[in-house]
Design an enzyme around this catalytic site. Structure first.
Site, PDB file in Angstrom:
ATOM      1  N   GLY A   1       0.797  -1.195  -0.052  1.00 54.43           N
ATOM      2  CA  GLY A   1       0.005   0.018   0.181  1.00 54.43           C
ATOM      3  C   GLY A   1       0.795   1.021  -0.047  1.00 54.43           C
TER       4      GLY A   1
ATOM      5  CG  ASP B   1      -6.653   1.429  18.483  1.00 57.19           C
ATOM      6  OD1 ASP B   1      -6.432   2.607  18.051  1.00 57.19           O
ATOM      7  OD2 ASP B   1      -7.544   0.798  18.898  1.00 57.19           O
ATOM      8  CG  HIS B   2      -4.293   5.588  15.016  1.00 48.28           C
ATOM      9  ND1 HIS B   2      -5.231   5.374  14.357  1.00 48.28           N
ATOM     10  CD2 HIS B   2      -4.269   7.307  15.436  1.00 48.28           C
ATOM     11  CE1 HIS B   2      -6.156   6.270  14.409  1.00 48.28           C
ATOM     12  NE2 HIS B   2      -5.606   7.313  14.874  1.00 48.28           N
TER      13      HIS B   2
ATOM     14  CG  HIS C   1      -9.855   4.572  18.122  1.00 51.15           C
ATOM     15  ND1 HIS C   1      -8.656   3.688  17.522  1.00 51.15           N
ATOM     16  CD2 HIS C   1     -10.175   5.146  16.774  1.00 51.15           C
ATOM     17  CE1 HIS C   1      -8.455   3.961  16.384  1.00 51.15           C
ATOM     18  NE2 HIS C   1      -9.625   4.763  15.942  1.00 51.15           N
TER      19      HIS C   1
HETATM   20  P1  NAD Z   1      -5.657   3.837   0.036  1.00 48.92           P
HETATM   21  O1  NAD Z   1      -6.728   3.566  -0.616  1.00 48.92           O
HETATM   22  O2  NAD Z   1      -5.094   5.407   0.010  1.00 48.92           O
HETATM   23  O3  NAD Z   1      -4.184   3.143  -0.358  1.00 48.92           O
HETATM   24  C1  NAD Z   1      -4.377   1.629  -0.705  1.00 48.92           C
HETATM   25  C2  NAD Z   1      -3.173   1.161  -1.205  1.00 48.92           C
HETATM   26  O4  NAD Z   1      -3.066  -0.323  -1.557  1.00 48.92           O
HETATM   27  C3  NAD Z   1      -2.712   1.982  -2.492  1.00 48.92           C
HETATM   28  O5  NAD Z   1      -1.118   2.093  -2.313  1.00 48.92           O
HETATM   29  C4  NAD Z   1      -3.201   0.970  -3.718  1.00 48.92           C
HETATM   30  O6  NAD Z   1      -1.957   0.803  -4.732  1.00 48.92           O
HETATM   31  C5  NAD Z   1      -2.640  -0.411  -2.849  1.00 48.92           C
HETATM   32  N1  NAD Z   1      -3.562  -1.440  -3.472  1.00 48.92           N
HETATM   33  C6  NAD Z   1      -4.767  -1.526  -3.843  1.00 48.92           C
HETATM   34  N2  NAD Z   1      -5.095  -2.653  -4.449  1.00 48.92           N
HETATM   35  C7  NAD Z   1      -3.912  -3.371  -4.371  1.00 48.92           C
HETATM   36  C8  NAD Z   1      -3.844  -4.746  -4.928  1.00 48.92           C
HETATM   37  N3  NAD Z   1      -4.622  -5.427  -5.369  1.00 48.92           N
HETATM   38  N4  NAD Z   1      -2.470  -5.208  -4.737  1.00 48.92           N
HETATM   39  C9  NAD Z   1      -1.665  -4.469  -4.152  1.00 48.92           C
HETATM   40  N5  NAD Z   1      -1.734  -3.028  -3.769  1.00 48.92           N
HETATM   41  C10 NAD Z   1      -2.974  -2.682  -3.574  1.00 48.92           C
HETATM   42  O7  NAD Z   1      -5.683   3.232   1.670  1.00 48.92           O
HETATM   43  P2  NAD Z   1      -5.072   4.013   2.924  1.00 48.92           P
HETATM   44  O8  NAD Z   1      -5.975   4.954   3.421  1.00 48.92           O
HETATM   45  O9  NAD Z   1      -3.799   4.495   2.829  1.00 48.92           O
HETATM   46  O10 NAD Z   1      -5.427   2.870   3.870  1.00 48.92           O
HETATM   47  C11 NAD Z   1      -4.762   1.774   4.028  1.00 48.92           C
HETATM   48  C12 NAD Z   1      -4.968   0.824   5.164  1.00 48.92           C
HETATM   49  O11 NAD Z   1      -4.654   1.692   6.312  1.00 48.92           O
HETATM   50  C13 NAD Z   1      -6.634   0.437   5.253  1.00 48.92           C
HETATM   51  O12 NAD Z   1      -6.396  -0.869   6.094  1.00 48.92           O
HETATM   52  C14 NAD Z   1      -7.109   1.385   6.098  1.00 48.92           C
HETATM   53  O13 NAD Z   1      -8.295   1.072   6.798  1.00 48.92           O
HETATM   54  C15 NAD Z   1      -6.096   1.671   7.263  1.00 48.92           C
HETATM   55  N6  NAD Z   1      -5.857   2.920   7.715  1.00 48.92           N
HETATM   56  C16 NAD Z   1      -5.947   4.144   6.992  1.00 48.92           C
HETATM   57  C17 NAD Z   1      -6.053   5.513   7.719  1.00 48.92           C
HETATM   58  C18 NAD Z   1      -5.999   6.606   7.015  1.00 48.92           C
HETATM   59  O14 NAD Z   1      -5.888   7.738   7.708  1.00 48.92           O
HETATM   60  N7  NAD Z   1      -5.749   6.665   5.654  1.00 48.92           N
HETATM   61  C19 NAD Z   1      -6.197   5.397   9.119  1.00 48.92           C
HETATM   62  C20 NAD Z   1      -6.116   4.124   9.707  1.00 48.92           C
HETATM   63  C21 NAD Z   1      -6.328   2.941   9.245  1.00 48.92           C
END
Ligand code: NAD
Length: 488
Positions: free
Chosen positions: A15, A174-175, A237
């Protein structure tokens, strides 16, 4: 606590082009790099990037004034990868080995799965099939939230992960557990006899936990509409804040002992049933309103990508009881919601009044003693006491003793992700959730979801602190929500 301190490691960042990686993970890694943690990173995502364009993307997320950027960025490599394509993992194995050798990383690997949860299982499985998890060094997997959407899906995900990793190698994030004042709850309680000696049902009238947001659903609308406030905030949280407030002191300051005490609290939380839930829980959705800064807000129904007849709750208030000796009869009130009047996370401990207190009876200005733990945006503590007003009249008045983590020191205070990734680099899993903790929290929230269809959805105006039914929840017990306080 295992403390392998500063062993070099290869981080496989799944990701790598996502929102979380760019906003939180790269800046956190940069701070850790500046503190001499040794690592190289392979960024993995579907998008095409060269190593150079990937490094430029990361560079834009960093503090541009720092001279160490170039050295830091040189340690980043990119590999396009689709988690569903085993072939991509075969390529990854070769690259991982090359980088491992180049930087002498001893085969230590962290697999950071910053992916949509539906990909966690296949990523782990394909890593194993390609032999990337068979390494000479140690391995750890960092899993982002949400860990499932109910107990059954969490179990399935856990089984997939445990086919590849041992429980001790799984770091479920869990941040909130990385936040300064959340980590301070244990110190505050267990390092201060004046608190620990009165931290029970004999001296505490109630506990209030608020996690209020002013934001709406933003671009997470379709995710949020499937999830709602209970699963988005309470299951993780808020329960963590409740647990840390209620847990018994561990016999040793040791990861497993601490986790054991946390699980005991979850097991002791009284479950809600169809018969009791109407007295214990409020679910509500915001309608149109005006925020304190004058911004007009449309109702949740009218937000983009939300069903016009959606019954998803954007607010939850509840009364929990922890059925053990320490907390017998003490209500733990929690509330969380979107589009509320203020953004704040705080815990208020309301102490019992002294019976027959002559000052309290005579002098109505005095109030109960309150200990407020400010978690965000303020970080600090306030203790509300009663004193005699200086001067002749001598009324008893409430005063507040404040400790605030001031802005100067804030810049040197690590962010939650920096702290948690640092813990993972050192092999300290204390501030990550163990499987049984996750399972019990799902059992609790599943029981709420199963029971709450019978209670009507309430509504509140955007820009308020929730519906009046949330105030009534406390008023029935003779209490009220204490207004959120801003630290000086
Ligand atoms: P995002 O949609 O912005 O990014 C997703 C990433 O996954 C991208 O880099 C994408 O290229 C990659 N991806 C998608 N499909 C893929 C595949 N088939 N194979 C390989 N890579 C693939 O999501 P995000 O907001 O960065 O969230 C990522 C994780 O973190 C999730 O589990 C989300 O619940 C968690 N999270 C995010 C936040 C936040 O503030 N963004 C906060 C807490 C938790």
């Amino acid at each position: 606590m295992v403390d392998t301190e500063r062993e070099p490691v290869l981080i496989l960042m799944f990701g790598a082009t996502g929102d979380l990686a760019c906003r939180k993970l790269y800046p956190a890694l940069f701070e850790l790099y500046k503190k001499n943690h040794e690592f190289a990173v392979i960024g993995l995502a579907r998008r095409q990037h060269t190593h150079e364009s990937y490094r430029s993307m990361i560079d834009r997320t960093l503090d541009q004034n720092s001279e160490q950027r170039r050295d830091f960025l040189e340690r980043f490599y990119y590999q396009p990868l689709d988690v569903g394509q085993p072939y991509h993992f075969a390529l990854l194995k070769n690259i991982a080995e090359q980088i491992d050798t180049k930087y002498n990383l001893h085969g230590n690997r962290i697999f950071y799965l910053s992916l949509a949860p539906r990909f966690f299982g296949s990523a782990a499985e394909n890593l194993k099939k390609a032999g990337i998890t068979e390494t000479q060094g140690w391995k750890r997997a960092v899993i982002e939230k949400p860990f499932g959407h109910d107990l059954a899906s969490a179990k399935e995900l856990n089984e997939q992960l445990l086919r590849v990793f041992d429980e001790s190698e799984v770091y479920r994030i869990d941040h909130y557990l990385g936040k300064e004042m959340v980590q301070n709850i244990e110190a505050l309680r267990f390092a201060n006899p004046i608190f620990e000696s009165i931290w029970d049902h004999r001296h505490i009238a109630n506990v209030q936990i608020t996690l209020s947001e002013t934001l709406g659903v933003g671009d997470r609308a379709s995710y949020y509409d499937q999830t709602g406030a209970l699963l988005d905030m309470v299951q993780n949280h808020i329960l963590q804040l409740l647990i840390l407030t209620a847990m018994e002191p561990p016999s040793r300051f040791d990861t497993e002992d601490i986790r054991q005490e946390k699980v005991k609290v979850l097991k002791a939380i009284r479950t809600m049933s169809r018969d009791t839930i109407a007295n214990e829980l409020i679910r509500a959705q915001y309608k149109a309103g005006v925020m304190p800064d004058g911004t007009r807000i449309t109702g949740y129904h009218n937000e983009n990508n939300i069903d016009t007849d959606s019954k998803t709750e954007t607010f939850v208030a509840a009364r929990f009881f922890v059925d053990n000796y320490r907390w017998s009869g003490v209500p733990f009130y929690i509330r969380t919601g979107k589009r509320m009047a203020a953004k704040s996370t705080e815990i208020v401990i309301q102490f019992k009044d002294i019976t027959q207190n002559p000052f309290f009876c005579q002098l109505h200005k005095a109030g109960p003693n309150l200990l407020v733990i400010h978690i965000q945006p303020d970080e600090g503590l306030s203790l509300k006491l009663n004193v005699k007003e200086f001067g002749e009249a001598g009324d008893t008045i409430p005063i507040s003793m404040n400790f605030s983590n001031h802005h100067d020191s804030k810049s040197s205070t690590p962010d939650a992700y920096e702290r948690l990734i640092g813990d993972c680099l050192r092999g300290d899993s204390t501030n990550f959730t163990r499987w049984d903790e996750v399972a019990y929290s799902w059992t609790l929230t599943d029981s709420i979801v199963a029971a709450w269809n019978d209670i009507p959805l309430d509504y509140y105006e955007a820009g308020t602190m929730g519906p009046s039914s949330s105030d009534e929840l406390l008023a029935r017990d003779g209490f009220c929500w204490w207004p959120l306080t801003k630290m000086e």
